[in-house]
Design a protein around this motif. Structure first.
Motif, short mmCIF file in Angstrom:
data_model
loop_
_atom_site.label_atom_id
_atom_site.label_comp_id
_atom_site.label_asym_id
_atom_site.label_seq_id
_atom_site.Cartn_x
_atom_site.Cartn_y
_atom_site.Cartn_z
N GLY A 80 6.23 -3.70 6.38
CA GLY A 80 5.36 -3.87 5.23
C GLY A 80 5.95 -3.35 3.94
N GLN A 81 5.19 -3.52 2.86
CA GLN A 81 5.70 -3.21 1.53
C GLN A 81 5.30 -1.84 1.02
OE1 GLN A 81 3.38 -5.47 2.32
NE2 GLN A 81 1.99 -5.90 0.62
N GLY A 82 4.71 -1.01 1.86
CA GLY A 82 4.33 0.33 1.45
C GLY A 82 2.86 0.42 1.09
N GLU A 83 2.48 1.59 0.56
CA GLU A 83 1.08 1.85 0.21
C GLU A 83 1.02 2.31 -1.25
OE1 GLU A 83 -2.81 3.87 2.34
OE2 GLU A 83 -0.80 4.27 3.10
N TYR A 84 0.01 1.81 -1.98
CA TYR A 84 -0.04 2.02 -3.42
C TYR A 84 -1.41 2.55 -3.85
CZ TYR A 84 4.11 -0.87 -3.12
OH TYR A 84 5.35 -1.35 -2.77
N ASP A 85 -1.40 3.33 -4.90
CA ASP A 85 -2.64 3.84 -5.48
C ASP A 85 -3.46 2.67 -6.03
OD1 ASP A 85 -4.45 5.08 -7.56
OD2 ASP A 85 -3.49 6.88 -6.78
N ASP A 86 -4.77 2.73 -5.83
CA ASP A 86 -5.64 1.64 -6.26
C ASP A 86 -5.62 1.41 -7.77
OD1 ASP A 86 -6.40 1.23 -3.64
OD2 ASP A 86 -8.13 2.59 -3.77
N THR A 87 -5.21 2.41 -8.54
CA THR A 87 -5.23 2.30 -9.99
C THR A 87 -4.01 1.56 -10.55
OG1 THR A 87 -4.12 4.45 -10.23
CG2 THR A 87 -6.55 4.44 -10.18
N LEU A 88 -3.02 1.29 -9.72
CA LEU A 88 -1.80 0.63 -10.20
C LEU A 88 -2.07 -0.83 -10.52
CD1 LEU A 88 0.87 2.07 -7.75
CD2 LEU A 88 0.54 2.67 -10.15
N GLU A 89 -1.63 -1.26 -11.68
CA GLU A 89 -1.83 -2.65 -12.11
C GLU A 89 -0.69 -3.56 -11.65
OE1 GLU A 89 -2.41 -2.77 -16.29
OE2 GLU A 89 -4.24 -1.54 -16.25
N HIS A 90 0.51 -3.01 -11.52
CA HIS A 90 1.66 -3.83 -11.16
C HIS A 90 2.45 -3.16 -10.03
CE1 HIS A 90 0.82 -6.16 -14.75
NE2 HIS A 90 0.83 -5.05 -15.47
N PRO A 91 1.92 -3.22 -8.81
CA PRO A 91 2.62 -2.55 -7.69
C PRO A 91 4.00 -3.12 -7.40
CG PRO A 91 0.80 -3.92 -6.90
CD PRO A 91 0.66 -3.84 -8.38
N GLU A 92 4.23 -4.39 -7.74
CA GLU A 92 5.54 -4.98 -7.44
C GLU A 92 6.65 -4.33 -8.26
OE1 GLU A 92 6.00 -9.26 -6.04
OE2 GLU A 92 4.28 -9.42 -7.38
N GLU A 93 6.32 -3.81 -9.44
CA GLU A 93 7.34 -3.14 -10.25
C GLU A 93 7.79 -1.85 -9.57
OE1 GLU A 93 6.16 -2.61 -14.28
OE2 GLU A 93 5.47 -4.66 -14.54
N ILE A 94 6.83 -1.14 -8.98
CA ILE A 94 7.19 0.09 -8.27
C ILE A 94 7.89 -0.26 -6.96
CG2 ILE A 94 6.27 2.14 -7.13
CD1 ILE A 94 4.16 2.28 -9.25
N PHE A 95 7.45 -1.33 -6.32
CA PHE A 95 8.12 -1.77 -5.09
C PHE A 95 9.59 -2.06 -5.36
CE2 PHE A 95 9.51 -5.35 -2.36
CZ PHE A 95 9.50 -4.68 -1.14
N GLN A 96 9.87 -2.67 -6.50
CA GLN A 96 11.26 -2.97 -6.85
C GLN A 96 12.09 -1.70 -6.94
OE1 GLN A 96 11.79 -4.75 -10.75
NE2 GLN A 96 13.68 -5.74 -10.10
N MET A 97 11.53 -0.66 -7.54
CA MET A 97 12.24 0.60 -7.66
C MET A 97 12.46 1.24 -6.29
SD MET A 97 10.08 2.02 -10.95
CE MET A 97 11.00 3.56 -11.12
N MET A 98 11.45 1.19 -5.43
CA MET A 98 11.56 1.80 -4.10
C MET A 98 12.54 1.03 -3.22
SD MET A 98 7.76 3.29 -3.17
CE MET A 98 6.96 1.69 -2.99
#
Length: 326
Positions: A80-98
């Motif tokens: 999977g792609q990980g777990e993200y805080d509900d307040t994040l508007e653009h999780p894919e940007e953080i996914f790219q960094m990770m």
């Protein structure tokens, strides 16, 4: 995303406080992997300016041995792609960094290849994976809905008769009760996958740890006290996941061990109010897939996914990417 800092943690003692609804990216699975010989966990953590964890992704490296070159190697694995805080508007940007950070870590550990599965929705991170030189392979899953109807209503008359007959002959399915039963299940699992092309299964220690974890179960199907089938299931975010399945269907075809094992897993998930049960690995989406056809008899729906792969050797990665191009 200049305010987000990425760090990779290798020791459980250094894990920060984090949202942990997803089992496959939880501190619990990190601890289990940490205690498993031949496996090393990595928790990729994205933190804001206040050092608050806003996203995390669990990856692992596993050592493997084969009878053919390279004989000993390591591979990276992510579910999977990980777990993200509900307040994040653009999780894919953080996914790219990770993903960039963990891919670099995999390369430094000389991982022969990396496999990322169970990414949903299907197109999540497609461009990002491509930028990091991963290539997609079409894969198949089956999802059974448990919140609309009693799963027994989906069973065909023939399947119901098989279950009834097997029970009358003394076949039963239940959770393991001892370490010896976990060992017997693992022995069955290894034997079942010995002749499979893709036969990567975790070490025995991981199943021992799973059997002690409250959100996981090792199920076994018995006939006269002998194990003829079994599965490993985990429960996360209100859903059940059938992770591994094995049986002695060739030596005990009349007892239908696969049918009994799967039916118990479905029934247990329904009775404990899980919304779905996901069969995580049904294989490649061939037109003729007997295993998928068998799973679909329990009322599920086929779901197409991508599995993403990246090989350490650049020319092999490019070749395989060309072979599996869409």
């Amino acid at each position: 995303m200049e305010k987000i800092h990425i760090r990779i943690i290798q020791r459980s003692s250094e894990l920060p406080v984090m949202k942990a609804d997803n089992f496959f990216h939880s501190p619990e699975l990190f601890h289990i992997t940490e205690r498993t010989p031949g496996a090393t966990p990595f928790m990729v953590v994205a933190e804001d300016e206040q050092k608050h964890c806003v996203a995390h992704l669990l990856a692992m490296i596993r050592r493997r041995g084969t009878l053919f070159p390279p004989f000993l190697y390591t591979n990276g694995r992510i579910y999977g792609q990980g777990e993200y805080d509900d307040t994040l508007e653009h999780p894919e940007e953080i996914f790219q960094m990770m993903l960039k950070a963990i891919t670099l870590k995999f390369r430094r550990h000389l991982c022969l290849y990396v496999e990322v599965s169970d990414v949903h929705p299907k197109m999540f991170g497609y461009r990002i994976f491509r930028q990091c030189h991963y290539f997609p392979v079409h894969w198949q899953e089956v999802h059974n809905s448990l919140h609309t109807k009693n799963p027994q209503e989906y069973l065909s008359k023939r399947t119901r008769q098989r279950i009834k007959k097997a029970r009358a002959q003394g076949v039963e399915t239940r959770a393991v009760k001892s370490i010896d039963e976990v060992y017997a299940f693992y022995k069955l699992l290894k034997g079942f996958y010995r002749t499979k092309l893709r036969r990567l299964i975790p070490p025995e220690k991981q199943f021992m740890e799973l059997s002690r974890y409250e959100k996981a179960q090792i199920l076994i199907t018995l006939y006269h006290g002998k194990i003829i089938g079994g599965s490993a299931c985990v429960y996360s975010e209100g859903n059940a996941y059938l992770w591994y399945l094995a049986s002695k269907r060739k030596s005990h075809p009349a007892l239908h061990p696969n049918t009994m094992t799967i039916w118990y897993a479905i029934k247990y998930a329904y009775e404990h109010h899980y919304s779905h049960i996901f069969f995580m690995d049904v294989g490649l989406p061939f037109k003729k897939n007997p295993f998928m056809d068998f799973i679909l008899k329990f009322g599920g729906k086929p779901v197409a996914r991508y599995r993403w792969f990246r090989f350490y050797i650049s020319w092999i990665n490019r070749l395989l990417g060309w072979l599996f191009k869409e």
